[in-house]
Motif scaffolding. Structure first.
Motif, PDB file in Angstrom:
ATOM      1  N   TYR A  20       0.906  -1.211   0.087  1.00  0.00           N
ATOM      2  CA  TYR A  20       0.069   0.128   0.214  1.00  0.00           C
ATOM      3  C   TYR A  20       1.090   1.346   0.065  1.00  0.00           C
ATOM      4  CZ  TYR A  20      -3.899  -3.338   0.698  1.00  0.00           C
ATOM      5  OH  TYR A  20      -4.907  -4.099   0.532  1.00  0.00           O
ATOM      6  N   VAL A  23       2.071   1.733  -3.711  1.00  0.00           N
ATOM      7  CA  VAL A  23       0.863   2.138  -4.578  1.00  0.00           C
ATOM      8  C   VAL A  23       0.695   3.435  -4.158  1.00  0.00           C
ATOM      9  CG1 VAL A  23      -1.543   1.898  -4.931  1.00  0.00           C
ATOM     10  CG2 VAL A  23      -0.125  -0.093  -5.000  1.00  0.00           C
ATOM     11  N   ASN A  24       0.748   3.927  -2.982  1.00  0.00           N
ATOM     12  CA  ASN A  24       0.375   5.551  -2.761  1.00  0.00           C
ATOM     13  C   ASN A  24       1.621   6.369  -3.289  1.00  0.00           C
ATOM     14  OD1 ASN A  24      -1.807   5.180  -1.289  1.00  0.00           O
ATOM     15  ND2 ASN A  24      -0.951   4.848   0.777  1.00  0.00           N
ATOM     16  N   GLU A  25       2.856   5.730  -3.084  1.00  0.00           N
ATOM     17  CA  GLU A  25       4.044   6.381  -3.788  1.00  0.00           C
ATOM     18  C   GLU A  25       3.765   6.930  -5.381  1.00  0.00           C
ATOM     19  OE1 GLU A  25       6.281   8.426  -2.242  1.00  0.00           O
ATOM     20  OE2 GLU A  25       5.469   7.777  -0.312  1.00  0.00           O
ATOM     21  N   LEU A  26       3.312   5.749  -6.000  1.00  0.00           N
ATOM     22  CA  LEU A  26       3.141   5.712  -7.287  1.00  0.00           C
ATOM     23  C   LEU A  26       1.979   6.600  -7.747  1.00  0.00           C
ATOM     24  CD1 LEU A  26       3.530   2.154  -8.099  1.00  0.00           C
ATOM     25  CD2 LEU A  26       5.047   3.970  -8.895  1.00  0.00           C
ATOM     26  N   HIS A  27       0.893   6.444  -6.976  1.00  0.00           N
ATOM     27  CA  HIS A  27      -0.205   7.329  -7.107  1.00  0.00           C
ATOM     28  C   HIS A  27       0.153   9.168  -7.026  1.00  0.00           C
ATOM     29  CE1 HIS A  27      -4.374   8.949  -7.018  1.00  0.00           C
ATOM     30  NE2 HIS A  27      -3.901   9.770  -5.697  1.00  0.00           N
ATOM     31  N   LYS A  28       1.071   9.200  -6.025  1.00  0.00           N
ATOM     32  CA  LYS A  28       1.577  10.712  -5.908  1.00  0.00           C
ATOM     33  C   LYS A  28       2.301  11.232  -7.079  1.00  0.00           C
ATOM     34  CE  LYS A  28       2.409  10.393  -1.055  1.00  0.00           C
ATOM     35  NZ  LYS A  28       3.424  10.284  -0.017  1.00  0.00           N
ATOM     36  N   ALA A  30       2.171   9.831 -10.192  1.00  0.00           N
ATOM     37  CA  ALA A  30       1.208  10.038 -11.165  1.00  0.00           C
ATOM     38  C   ALA A  30       0.444  11.323 -11.274  1.00  0.00           C
ATOM     39  CB  ALA A  30       0.374   8.554 -11.265  1.00  0.00           C
ATOM     40  N   HIS A  31       0.178  11.705  -9.940  1.00  0.00           N
ATOM     41  CA  HIS A  31      -0.511  12.991  -9.790  1.00  0.00           C
ATOM     42  C   HIS A  31       0.385  14.082 -10.236  1.00  0.00           C
ATOM     43  CE1 HIS A  31      -3.471  15.678  -8.225  1.00  0.00           C
ATOM     44  NE2 HIS A  31      -2.778  16.360  -7.520  1.00  0.00           N
ATOM     45  N   TRP A  34       0.697  14.075 -13.956  1.00  0.00           N
ATOM     46  CA  TRP A  34      -0.401  14.544 -14.790  1.00  0.00           C
ATOM     47  C   TRP A  34      -0.592  16.141 -14.570  1.00  0.00           C
ATOM     48  CZ3 TRP A  34      -3.744  13.820 -18.442  1.00  0.00           C
ATOM     49  CH2 TRP A  34      -4.756  14.515 -18.308  1.00  0.00           C
TER      50      TRP A  34
END
Length: 59
Positions: A20, A23-28, A30-31, A34
């Motif tokens: 998790y 995943v949170n690091e990848l989400h940050k 990606a944000h 973007w």
């Protein structure tokens, strides 16, 4: 694993992974990507639209 002199631990080095957190690091990431590229991509889309409109109208 193995027999006799060739015995070895099945997992000589066990590594615990916090899925998790990764995943949170990848989400940050990606944000951030973007947010950085979305503006440039929208400007490029506007230019393409204007260009195609000019080509269709013959100007």
């Amino acid at each position: 694993m193995g027999h006799g002199d060739y015995r070895a631990a099945a997992r000589p080095v066990q590594e615990n992974v916090n899925f998790y957190e990764q995943v949170n690091e990848l989400h940050k990431l990606a944000h951030l990507l973007w947010g950085g590229y979305a503006f440039h991509l929208s400007v490029y889309a506007d230019w393409q639209s204007e260009y195609l409109g000019a080509m269709e109208s013959g100007t």
